[in-house]
Design a protein around this motif. Structure first.
Motif, mmCIF file in Angstrom:
data_model
loop_
_atom_site.group_PDB
_atom_site.id
_atom_site.type_symbol
_atom_site.label_atom_id
_atom_site.label_comp_id
_atom_site.label_asym_id
_atom_site.label_seq_id
_atom_site.Cartn_x
_atom_site.Cartn_y
_atom_site.Cartn_z
ATOM 1 N N THR A 106 56.537 55.539 5.368
ATOM 2 C CA THR A 106 57.550 56.004 6.322
ATOM 3 C C THR A 106 58.475 57.028 5.681
ATOM 4 O OG1 THR A 106 57.499 53.884 7.478
ATOM 5 C CG2 THR A 106 59.441 55.261 7.822
ATOM 6 N N HIS A 107 58.909 56.747 4.459
ATOM 7 C CA HIS A 107 59.807 57.674 3.756
ATOM 8 C C HIS A 107 59.128 59.026 3.524
ATOM 9 C CE1 HIS A 107 62.840 59.125 0.978
ATOM 10 N NE2 HIS A 107 61.889 59.350 0.090
ATOM 11 N N LYS A 108 57.879 58.994 3.071
ATOM 12 C CA LYS A 108 57.168 60.246 2.780
ATOM 13 C C LYS A 108 56.853 61.029 4.058
ATOM 14 C CE LYS A 108 56.584 59.924 -1.725
ATOM 15 N NZ LYS A 108 56.892 60.942 -2.704
ATOM 16 N N VAL A 109 56.483 60.331 5.132
ATOM 17 C CA VAL A 109 56.217 61.022 6.401
ATOM 18 C C VAL A 109 57.467 61.755 6.866
ATOM 19 C CG1 VAL A 109 55.833 60.640 8.867
ATOM 20 C CG2 VAL A 109 54.305 59.607 7.220
ATOM 21 N N ASN A 110 58.617 61.078 6.818
ATOM 22 C CA ASN A 110 59.865 61.727 7.241
ATOM 23 C C ASN A 110 60.212 62.894 6.332
ATOM 24 O OD1 ASN A 110 60.126 59.920 9.327
ATOM 25 N ND2 ASN A 110 61.434 58.532 8.168
ATOM 26 N N ARG A 111 59.973 62.742 5.042
ATOM 27 C CA ARG A 111 60.286 63.805 4.080
ATOM 28 C C ARG A 111 59.447 65.062 4.348
ATOM 29 N NH1 ARG A 111 59.507 62.995 -2.384
ATOM 30 N NH2 ARG A 111 60.104 65.070 -3.016
ATOM 31 N N TYR A 112 58.138 64.887 4.531
ATOM 32 C CA TYR A 112 57.286 66.054 4.747
ATOM 33 C C TYR A 112 57.423 66.623 6.146
ATOM 34 C CZ TYR A 112 55.270 65.744 0.162
ATOM 35 O OH TYR A 112 55.113 65.759 -1.197
ATOM 36 N N ARG A 113 57.775 65.808 7.135
ATOM 37 C CA ARG A 113 58.057 66.361 8.469
ATOM 38 C C ARG A 113 59.303 67.242 8.426
ATOM 39 N NH1 ARG A 113 56.917 61.409 12.580
ATOM 40 N NH2 ARG A 113 54.671 61.687 12.702
ATOM 41 N N ASP A 114 60.314 66.798 7.680
ATOM 42 C CA ASP A 114 61.517 67.622 7.537
ATOM 43 C C ASP A 114 61.188 68.926 6.828
ATOM 44 O OD1 ASP A 114 63.054 65.756 8.813
ATOM 45 O OD2 ASP A 114 63.866 64.869 6.958
ATOM 46 N N LYS A 115 60.371 68.862 5.778
ATOM 47 C CA LYS A 115 59.977 70.090 5.080
ATOM 48 C C LYS A 115 59.185 71.002 6.001
ATOM 49 C CE LYS A 115 59.867 68.691 0.262
ATOM 50 N NZ LYS A 115 59.044 68.616 -0.954
ATOM 51 N N LEU A 116 58.329 70.410 6.812
ATOM 52 C CA LEU A 116 57.516 71.206 7.734
ATOM 53 C C LEU A 116 58.388 71.852 8.801
ATOM 54 C CD1 LEU A 116 54.559 71.900 8.351
ATOM 55 C CD2 LEU A 116 54.490 69.916 9.842
ATOM 56 N N ASP A 117 59.394 71.136 9.276
ATOM 57 C CA ASP A 117 60.298 71.697 10.287
ATOM 58 C C ASP A 117 61.204 72.766 9.699
ATOM 59 O OD1 ASP A 117 59.222 70.048 12.178
ATOM 60 O OD2 ASP A 117 60.784 68.521 12.003
ATOM 61 N N ASN A 118 61.552 72.655 8.425
ATOM 62 C CA ASN A 118 62.467 73.608 7.797
ATOM 63 C C ASN A 118 61.764 74.841 7.246
ATOM 64 O OD1 ASN A 118 64.711 72.101 8.328
ATOM 65 N ND2 ASN A 118 64.608 70.974 6.408
ATOM 66 N N LEU A 119 60.456 74.859 7.272
ATOM 67 C CA LEU A 119 59.706 75.992 6.734
ATOM 68 C C LEU A 119 59.671 77.101 7.780
ATOM 69 C CD1 LEU A 119 58.012 76.847 4.274
ATOM 70 C CD2 LEU A 119 56.025 76.044 5.519
#
Length: 138
Positions: A106-119
């Motif tokens: 859950t932590h990693k999914v949220n982390r990479y979704r945030d990175k994907l949204d901020n790219l």
């Protein structure tokens, strides 16, 4: 004024097109990681559910057979006690492992979704400010 309109038009055109060589490979990497960690999260929570049920079944079997043993009942079955102990002993690590996998996933999914949204690569022109802002966030 004419030069400004040409530069503004070029930057507007550049902001609408993506740099496929750089952004797509990064987005693809983040999408793969999101999918991988999503599977990890789902597997973890499934393991947690199975572990909790297995532990509960094991404890209930042990409690039921202990009651039969204390009542000197002829229904006491040692094989059921062993089964209950095995269920309880196996259910606890499955629950713990499932919780760890689920929470990390859950932590990693949220982390990479945030990175994907901020790219993104953005161009902004503000009439109230002088100049042009070119912002690349990652």
């Amino acid at each position: 004024m004419r030069n400004f309109l040409i530069v503004f038009g070029l930057f507007l055109l550049m902001s609408q097109t993506e740099a496929f060589a750089q952004i797509d490979s990064q987005k693809l990497l983040y999408l793969k990681k999101v999918e991988s960690y999503k599977r990890m999260k789902n597997t973890g929570f499934i393991m947690t559910g199975i572990g909790v049920v297995t532990t509960a079944v094991g404890v209930s079997i042990i409690a039921q057979e202990e009651r039969n043993y204390n009542n000197n009942s002829s229904k006491f079955d040692e094989d059921r006690v062993v089964t209950g102990i095995l269920c309880a002993v196996l259910g606890i690590p499955i629950t713990a492992g499932g919780l760890v996998l689920g929470l990390i996933g859950t932590h990693k999914v949220n982390r990479y979704r945030d990175k994907l949204d901020n790219l993104s690569l953005n161009f902004r022109y503000a009439p109230s400010q002088k100049g042009i802002v070119l912002k690349y966030t990652f």
